[in-house]
Design an enzyme around this catalytic site. Structure first.
Site, PDB file in Angstrom:
ATOM      1  CG  ASP A 170      85.086 -16.219  -2.875  1.00  0.00           C
ATOM      2  OD1 ASP A 170      84.284 -15.480  -3.465  1.00  0.00           O
ATOM      3  OD2 ASP A 170      85.483 -17.289  -3.375  1.00  0.00           O
ATOM      4  CE1 TYR A 208      79.556 -18.275  -6.616  1.00  0.00           C
ATOM      5  CE2 TYR A 208      78.637 -19.970  -5.190  1.00  0.00           C
ATOM      6  CZ  TYR A 208      79.715 -19.236  -5.633  1.00  0.00           C
ATOM      7  OH  TYR A 208      80.956 -19.444  -5.101  1.00  0.00           O
ATOM      8  CG  HIS A 228      90.364 -18.740  -3.311  1.00  0.00           C
ATOM      9  ND1 HIS A 228      90.026 -17.487  -3.778  1.00  0.00           N
ATOM     10  CD2 HIS A 228      89.190 -19.368  -3.058  1.00  0.00           C
ATOM     11  CE1 HIS A 228      88.713 -17.364  -3.815  1.00  0.00           C
ATOM     12  NE2 HIS A 228      88.169 -18.481  -3.378  1.00  0.00           N
TER      13      HIS A 228
END
Length: 659
Positions: free
Chosen positions: A247, A394, A447
Site C-alpha cells: 500500500d 493523502y 491487505h
C-alpha cells in the site's frame, strides 16, 4: 455517333485527376498529422521524464535550523504517561450511548455499534501497561533526520559467522503502524532452512506516524519521505539495503527504488501496482472491459481496475476524499473520541481485508485478527495523538505529479498478490520495474498480510531476496568470458593506469598547510578520518569542535584526522593559507590540516579521486558539500563514507569497528 464524341473532354479528365490528387494529398496529410498527434500523445504519457531534483538536506523541523543538532542514535523506550492512560480510561468509561445499528445490517452502514460496544469493553479492561511492555519487546531508537525526530525499531539476528546478514527496511502503511510487523519480525530474523542469509530488520515510524515527529510545513510527499528513509538507513550504517512494503509502504518503496537505484538492492511488495501512471491504468481497464482474455492468468480476481472494483471504490473511497481534502477537520473529531478513532480505523481493517465482510456482525474482523492486535495499533495513534498528521500523507500524495512513477527502474522487484487485493498485471508492472522477477499468487485475501499471514509473507520475502542476491551475482563479470580488448591511445595510458595502481591511501603524497610534501605512508597503521573543510560554512562550528574532541578522545588508540580546506562549495573557504592557519590556531585545532585543494572537477586532487572511486556517493562519486568524511582503516583502505549532515560524533560507533 463517332468514337471521338463518346470520350470525355480532355479538360474534364484533367480536372478529375487533379481532384483525386488533391484528395489523396489531403488524406496523406491527415494521416501524417494524426500520426504526429498519436506519437506526441504517446510520448507525453509514456516517455520517462527526467529524474526530479531531491534535496537530501531539506529541513522539516521547526525553524530556526539548529546547527548544533544532536544527530546521535539514541535508545528509546515507549512510555505511555499516566495522565494519558487515565484520560483514555475516563473517555472509554463515559462514552455517550451509540445510535443502534439497524437489524441484520452488519457493517453495511458503517461500523456496527453493537460490536463497537464489545470492542470498547475489551479496551477498557485491557492492561495497558502490559501492552506497553509488549511494544517494547524489540529495541527502539530515535535519531534526528532533516530536523525531525525519527523513531525506528532495529532488530539484529542471531546468526553464525558463515551466514550473511542483510539489511531489510520494512515500510508500514496507513492506518497501520510499526505494530503491523510484530509477528513478522521474528520470522525474518530467524534463518530459514536452505537459505544462506538472514535479515537485520529496520522498521521506522513514518514522519507524522506514531512516535516519529511530524513535519512543521506542507510538502512532505513520497519523494521527500524517501529521502528521509534513505538518510536514515545511511545514518544507521547501511549503504545498500532491501525494501518491503505494501500500500503506501509500496508507494514509498517504489520511489526509493527509482531515486536510489545504486542503494536499493531489491524491493518486495504485497501490493504490486503502478502508482499514478495514467497510461498503465488506462490499459488495465481497456483489457478488463473489452479484452479480458488478454489479461495475465494471475491477474484474474486481483485487479487494479474500475470494473472489478467499482463497488469497492464507490462504497469505501469516501474516507480517501475526506483525508485528501480536509484531514485536519476529521482529525479534530477523532482526537476527541477514542471510540470514534477505534471505529474509524477498524472499519478499514474490515473493508480492506474482504468486501464480503460487510454483512457480518463483526465485519469479519475476528476471522483474521485478535482484538489485542487491532487495539495495539489504535492505541499507538491515540497515545501519540498522531492520527491527524498521519492522514496528511493523502493530501500530499494526491498533489504529487506522476513524474517519479513514470521513470523505469532496474532494481529487481518481486510481488505477492493476494485474492481481491489491488494489483497490476505483470506485463504492465514490467514497464515500470524492468527487472520484475515474479508474482506469487495467494488464494486468500490479505491487505494486511504481515498480521494475517506472517509466515506466508516471510517465506515469500526470503524467496524474493534469494532471487535478488542471485540476480546481483549474475551481474558480476564471469571468469570464462573474455572482454573485447581495445587499443588505448598513448595519451590515455598514464591516466588509466595510475589510478588502478593505487591500492591504499599510503600510495599518495599531499602538501601540508605550509606547502611541504608529505607521504601518507607516515599514517600507516592508523585509523584515519579524511574530511574537506571550510572556515565559513554553517557546519563549521559543529564539525571543527567535534573533530577536535574526537581527536583528543581517540588519538591514543591511533586515530588521525586529515583536513583538506576546499573553496568549491559556496566560496566558504576563500582565505589564503596564512589565513587558514590563523583560523585553525584560534580554534586550537590539534589534528592535521593540509594545503587547499579541489575535490571535484578536472583539478581534483588524486587522493580525493581515489577516495571517491573506492567509496562512491549516493548521487555519483562527486563530493556534494563541505565536511564530507571518509574513514580509512589501519590498512589504508577507505571503508566508510559520510555526508555533511552526519556529525563527527556520529562516527564513533563506526570507528569502533576499526580500533
Amino acid at each position: 455517333m463517332s468514337n471521338n464524341m463518346k470520350q470525355p473532354p480532355p479538360r474534364r479528365e484533367k480536372k478529375e485527376k487533379q481532384k483525386q490528387s488533391k484528395l489523396s494529398l489531403f488524406m496523406i496529410l491527415m494521416v501524417v498529422a494524426l500520426s504526429i498527434m498519436v506519437w506526441h500523445y504517446h510520448n507525453t504519457i509514456t516517455a520517462p521524464p527526467p529524474m526530479p531534483n531531491i534535496d537530501m538536506e531539506e529541513w522539516w523541523g521547526p525553524y530556526p535550523i539548529d546547527m548544533e543538532l544532536d544527530k546521535s542514535i539514541r535508545p528509546y523506550t515507549i512510555e505511555f504517561e499516566d495522565v494519558i492512560v487515565n484520560d483514555l480510561k475516563e473517555r472509554l468509561l463515559h462514552s455517550r450511548p451509540f445510535t443502534s445499528s439497524l437489524e441484520n445490517s452488519g457493517f453495511k452502514y458503517g461500523f456496527n455499534t453493537r460490536f463497537l460496544t464489545r470492542v470498547l469493553d475489551f479496551w477498557k479492561n485491557s492492561n495497558i501497561r502490559e501492552r506497553e511492555r509488549f511494544l517494547n519487546k524489540y529495541n527502539h531508537f530515535m535519531t534526528k533526520i532533516q530536523g525531525l525526530d525519527i523513531h525506528f525499531i532495529h532488530v539484529r539476528p542471531k546468526a553464525s559467522s558463515d551466514i550473511a546478514v542483510v539489511p531489510l527496511l520494512l515500510i508500514h502503511s496507513w492506518p497501520v503502524s510499526i505494530r503491523e510487523f510484530y509477528e513478522l519480525i521474528p520470522l525474518l530474523t530467524t534463518q530459514q532452512t536452505g537459505k544462506d542469509f538472514v535479515f537485520e530488520v529496520i522498521v521506522p515510524s513514518l514522519p507524522g506516524f506514531g512516535f516519529s515527529q511530524a513535519p512543521t510545513r506542507e510538502g512532505l510527499n513520497r519523494l521527500k519521505i524517501s529521502a528521509i528513509l534513505h538518510n536514515l538507513m545511511q545514518h544507521i550504517g547501511f549503504e545498500k539495503y532491501y525494501i518491503q512494503g505494501g500500500d503506501f509502504g509500496q508507494a514509498i518503496g517504489s520511489v526509493m527504488a527509482t531515486a536510489f537505484p545504486d542503494n536499493v538492492l531489491g524491493i518486495h511488495t504485497n501490493m504490486p501496482v503502478v502508482n499514478h501512471n495514467p497510461s498503465n491504468i488506462f490499459l488495465v481497464n481497456i483489457f478488463d472491459v473489452y479484452l479480458p482474455s488478454l489479461l495475465d492468468p494471475e491477474f484474474k480476481g486481483c485487479t487494479y481496475n474500475l470494473k472489478s472494483h467499482s463497488h469497492l471504490l464507490l462504497e469505501n473511497a469516501g474516507y480517501l476524499q475526506s483525508q485528501v481534502i480536509k484531514p485536519d477537520t476529521l482529525g479534530i473529531a477523532l482526537a476527541e473520541s477514542p471510540a470514534g478513532l477505534a471505529a474509524y480505523i477498524l472499519e478499514k481493517f474490515a473493508y480492506l481485508n474482504n468486501t464480503e465482510n460487510q454483512m457480518a456482525s463483526d465485519g469479519g474482523l475476528l476471522k483474521k485478527f485478535s482484538l489485542t492486535q487491532l487495539l495495539d495499533n489504535v492505541m499507538i495513534y491515540w497515545m501519540t495523538n498522531s492520527f491527524t498528521t498521519s492522514m496528511r500523507v493523502y493530501n500530499e500524495y494526491i498533489h504529487e505529479t506522476d513524474e517519479i512513477d513514470r521513470i523505469p527502474t532496474d532494481v529487481p522487484t518481486w510481488g505477492i498478490k493476494f485474492k481481491e487485493e489491488l494489483c497490476t498485471p505483470d506485463r504492465l508492472l514490467k514497464k515500470k520495474y524492468k527487472n520484475y522477477l515474479q508474482s506469487t499468487v495467494v488464494e486468500d485475501v490479505g491487505h494486511f498480510p504481515a498480521i494475517e499471514h506472517p509466515q506466508i509473507l516471510a517465506d515469500d520475502i526470503y524467496n524474493a531476496v534469494a532471487a535478488f542476491r542471485l540476480f546481483h551475482g549474475k551481474k558480476q563479470p564471469q571468469s570464462n568470458t573474455q572482454p573485447e580488448t581495445k587499443k588505448t591511445p598513448e595519451s590515455e595510458i598514464k591516466k588509466t593506469k595510475e589510478p588502478e595502481a593505487k591500492k591504499t591511501v599510503y600510495d599518495f603524497k599531499v602538501k601540508d598547510i605550509k606547502g611541504n610534501e608529505v607521504s601518507l605512508e607516515i599514517y600507516r597503521g592508523k585509523v584515519l578520518i579524511i574530511v574537506n573543510v571550510a572556515s565559513q560554512c554553517g557546519y563549521t562550528d559543529t564539525h571543527y569542535t567535534q573533530l577536535n574532541k574526537l581527536y583528543e578522545k581517540y588519538a591514543e588508540r591511533g586515530l588521525r584526522i586529515l583536513a583538506f580546506p576546499c573553496n568549491q562549495f559556496g566560496g566558504q573557504e576563500p582565505g589564503s593559507l596564512n589565513e587558514i592557519v590563523e583560523f585553525t590556531r584560534k580554534r586550537n585545532v590539534e589534528f592535521d590540516v593540509f594545503e587547499k585543494i579541489e575535490v571535484n572537477g578536472e583539478n581534483t586532487h588524486p587522493l580525493w579521486e581515489f577516495l571517491k572511486k573506492v567509496q562512491g556517493g549516493t548521487f555519483g562519486d562527486f563530493i556534494k558539500w563541505n565536511f564530507s568524511k571518509f574513514i580509512v582503516d589501519r590498512n589504508g583502505v577507505p571503508v566508510e563514507r559520510f555526508g555533511p549532515n552526519v556529525s563527527p560524533f556520529d562516527l564513533e560507533p563506526y570507528l569502533a569497528k576499526y580500533w
